[in-house]
Design a protein around this motif. Structure first.
Motif, short mmCIF file in Angstrom:
data_model
loop_
_atom_site.label_atom_id
_atom_site.label_comp_id
_atom_site.label_asym_id
_atom_site.label_seq_id
_atom_site.Cartn_x
_atom_site.Cartn_y
_atom_site.Cartn_z
N LEU A 54 0.81 -1.26 -0.22
CA LEU A 54 -0.33 0.07 0.08
C LEU A 54 0.51 1.11 -0.16
O LEU A 54 1.50 1.52 1.07
CB LEU A 54 -0.89 0.44 1.40
CG LEU A 54 -2.25 -0.96 1.46
CD1 LEU A 54 -2.75 -1.49 2.25
CD2 LEU A 54 -3.25 -0.79 0.37
N ARG A 70 -5.56 2.93 6.28
CA ARG A 70 -6.11 2.05 7.80
C ARG A 70 -7.26 1.44 7.67
O ARG A 70 -7.42 -0.06 7.87
CB ARG A 70 -5.78 2.98 8.92
CG ARG A 70 -5.55 2.13 10.26
CD ARG A 70 -5.62 2.88 11.95
NE ARG A 70 -4.22 3.51 11.55
CZ ARG A 70 -4.43 5.12 11.62
NH1 ARG A 70 -5.42 5.83 12.05
NH2 ARG A 70 -3.36 5.80 11.60
N TRP A 98 -6.56 -1.30 4.67
CA TRP A 98 -5.86 -2.05 5.77
C TRP A 98 -6.81 -3.26 6.13
O TRP A 98 -6.80 -4.71 5.98
CB TRP A 98 -5.48 -1.52 5.90
CG TRP A 98 -4.15 -2.70 6.39
CD1 TRP A 98 -3.16 -3.66 5.73
CD2 TRP A 98 -3.68 -3.06 7.88
NE1 TRP A 98 -2.46 -4.49 6.63
CE2 TRP A 98 -2.85 -4.61 8.17
CE3 TRP A 98 -4.79 -2.99 8.72
CZ2 TRP A 98 -2.41 -5.09 9.49
CZ3 TRP A 98 -4.74 -3.59 10.07
CH2 TRP A 98 -3.80 -4.87 10.27
N HIS A 140 -7.35 -6.85 5.16
CA HIS A 140 -7.32 -8.19 5.83
C HIS A 140 -8.46 -8.94 6.44
O HIS A 140 -8.13 -10.49 6.57
CB HIS A 140 -6.56 -7.54 7.88
CG HIS A 140 -6.25 -8.25 8.49
ND1 HIS A 140 -5.11 -9.08 8.10
CD2 HIS A 140 -6.49 -8.35 10.00
CE1 HIS A 140 -4.34 -9.77 8.81
NE2 HIS A 140 -5.58 -9.30 10.11
N ALA A 190 -1.39 -7.27 3.47
CA ALA A 190 -0.66 -6.82 3.13
C ALA A 190 0.36 -5.38 3.81
O ALA A 190 -0.02 -5.79 5.12
CB ALA A 190 -2.13 -5.27 2.83
N PHE A 215 1.73 -2.49 5.28
CA PHE A 215 1.44 -1.40 5.71
C PHE A 215 2.32 -0.88 7.08
O PHE A 215 2.11 -1.59 7.72
CB PHE A 215 -0.08 -0.69 6.15
CG PHE A 215 -1.06 0.07 6.99
CD1 PHE A 215 -1.14 1.41 5.92
CD2 PHE A 215 -1.35 -0.02 7.62
CE1 PHE A 215 -1.32 2.44 6.34
CE2 PHE A 215 -1.69 1.60 8.35
CZ PHE A 215 -1.71 2.31 7.97
#
Length: 471
Positions: free
Chosen positions: A6, A17, A20, A24, A30, A32
């Motif tokens: 990302l 956030r 993400w 998830h 991912a 982050f």
């Protein structure tokens, strides 16, 4: 497990956030950068993540534009994905624009999808499905496709019927796609684009290998740059067409073809659909393409013959399109447009050929203007003057055309069989004077196409001499 990098602006961290977290939940691991542990090297962690990732998402939010570090990160991610051939998906929210280079990929717009909402989750699910090789469509709005796709244009996994339509005809186009699918045919349209697809590359790939190209014809299609480009691309690769007339007159680029009549605005009838199926099957097997049952005095038909009048396009409008094609160095497109412009000037779009009697209809200003456009775009290497300098036409007969065609590299020798347009155009390779060729690929299914081409070229070059367009 899908590994995903990302890239984002730090001012957009709160929104990213939430993205993400939703990724998830869908099982996507991912990278982050907020997860980097204290004491770890940030630079080394970012570099390692870029090396390991198998896909990338660049988030274009309001906070990206002024974040130099984030722009550097985006640049590194884009380069990495391109070099490795990895999926790259631009994502935008908050009205932020997509960067120019990222616009060459189909993007996902979260503008109307608040974090935590049903639409937000639906879009994230589509991204995840794409990353895992699924078939979820992006449901992108109909829009202009972009330019300069990568090469080569490899054959898709499955050759399809390609449906082309203008954004104003999107409702009818989507219904037509559904009707074709009901007939059991594989079908592709701009609605088939998925997040991360290269817009131009994917469109050209599908057109090059299409079994049949269905064109929804209307006044909006007549004015659409997208539809024009798609028709020209399909003509270049000599794909069979299935024009469907829903309003107005037939498209000027398809004036010499029959069309299915759908003026009533209803779905494609059983007769035309059966003919489309027959065209698709013939194209796949390499058999001769069947002709539709055109109307007669005793038997009406849902098909219109090619003699029906096309829409007229102002010369200034067509010249603008030609100028754009030359600026983009799409010489094959420009070649086809040049031929169409001359046919239209003589009111010969329906027949697709120019004869001696048509010469007077070709104004000297038009011929000089076309030559100037070609010369300006190629530093004088292409155009009518360049052709006259290399191989001036000495007569109207076959011998004059033979001398011209061998002199310009259109044929290797006097006894060579001229290849189909795609292979023929590939001979140009910067050869001076090769374009414009005045070939009309749409009419080259006829036995006498070579004679028509000869007649058209000699008519134009004789008129050029009369107008004083000389080297």
């Amino acid at each position: 497990m899908v590994e995903l990098y990302l890239a984002y602006g730090r001012a957009d961290a709160e929104w990213v956030r939430k993205l993400w977290r939703r990724l998830h939940r869908h099982g996507v691991e991912a990278f982050f950068d907020e997860l980097i542990l204290p004491g770890d090297s940030v630079i080394h962690s970012l570099e390692q993540a870029l090396r390991d990732t198998t896909a990338g998402i660049a988030v274009f939010g309001p906070g990206l534009a002024g974040d130099r570090w984030a722009l550097t990160e985006y640049d590194a991610l884009l380069r990495s994905c391109v070099e490795k051939g990895l999926p790259f998906i631009p994502v935008t929210f908050g009205g932020a624009p997509i960067a120019p280079f990222a616009r060459d990929w189909a993007w996902v717009d979260f503008a109307d999808a608040g974090p935590g909402g049903e639409k937000f989750d639906h879009l994230v699910a589509g991204v995840v499905d794409t990353l895992r090789g699924g078939g979820t469509a992006a449901e992108l709005p109909e829009r202009d496709v972009l330019r300069e796709p990568p090469r080569p244009l490899r054959e898709p996994e499955r050759r399809s019927v390609v449906v082309c339509y203008a954004p104003a005809d999107a409702e009818y186009g989507r219904g037509l796609v559904g009707r074709v699918q009901e007939a059991g045919l594989p079908v592709w349209s701009v609605r088939s684009l998925r997040p991360g697809d290269r817009l131009v590359w994917t469109t050209r790939q599908q057109l090059r290998h299409a079994t049949v190209v269905v064109v929804v014809m209307s006044p909006a299609a007549q004015d659409s740059e997208d539809v024009t480009r798609m028709i020209l691309e399909a003509q270049w690769h000599e794909r069979p067409f299935f024009p469907v007339l829903v309003a107005g007159r037939r498209h000027y680029l398809l004036a010499d073809l029959w069309c299915a009549d759908a003026h009533a605005g209803g779905p494609l009838g059983d007769g035309p659909l059966a003919h489309l199926v027959a065209l698709h099957e013939a194209a796949l097997s390499g058999r001769p393409l069947p002709e539709p049952e055109l109307p007669s005095a005793s038997a009406p038909s849902v098909f219109r013959p090619s003699g029906a009048r096309p829409g007229r396009v102002p010369a200034s409008f067509a010249l603008k399109r030609l100028r754009a094609a030359l600026a983009e160095r799409e010489f094959e497109h420009a070649d086809l447009l040049t031929t169409t412009l001359l046919l239209e000037a003589a009111n010969r779009l329906q027949s697709g050929v120019l004869g001696r009697r048509d010469a007077a209809a070709l104004s000297c200003d038009l011929l000089a203007g076309l030559d100037e456009l070609w010369a300006a775009a190629t530093d004088g290497r292409m155009g009518f003057r360049a052709q006259a300098a290399i191989a001036p036409v000495g007569g109207r007969g076959h011998a004059g055309f033979l001398a011209l065609s061998t002199g310009l590299g259109w044929r290797v020798s006097a006894d060579e069989a001229v290849p189909a347009y795609r292979e023929f155009a590939a001979r140009a390779l910067g050869r001076p004077g090769f374009f414009p060729t005045l070939r009309n690929p749409r009419g080259e299914q006829r036995m006498d196409w070579y004679d028509d081409w000869t007649q058209t070229v000699l008519t134009v070059h004789t008129r050029l001499r009369e107008c004083g367009v000389r080297p």
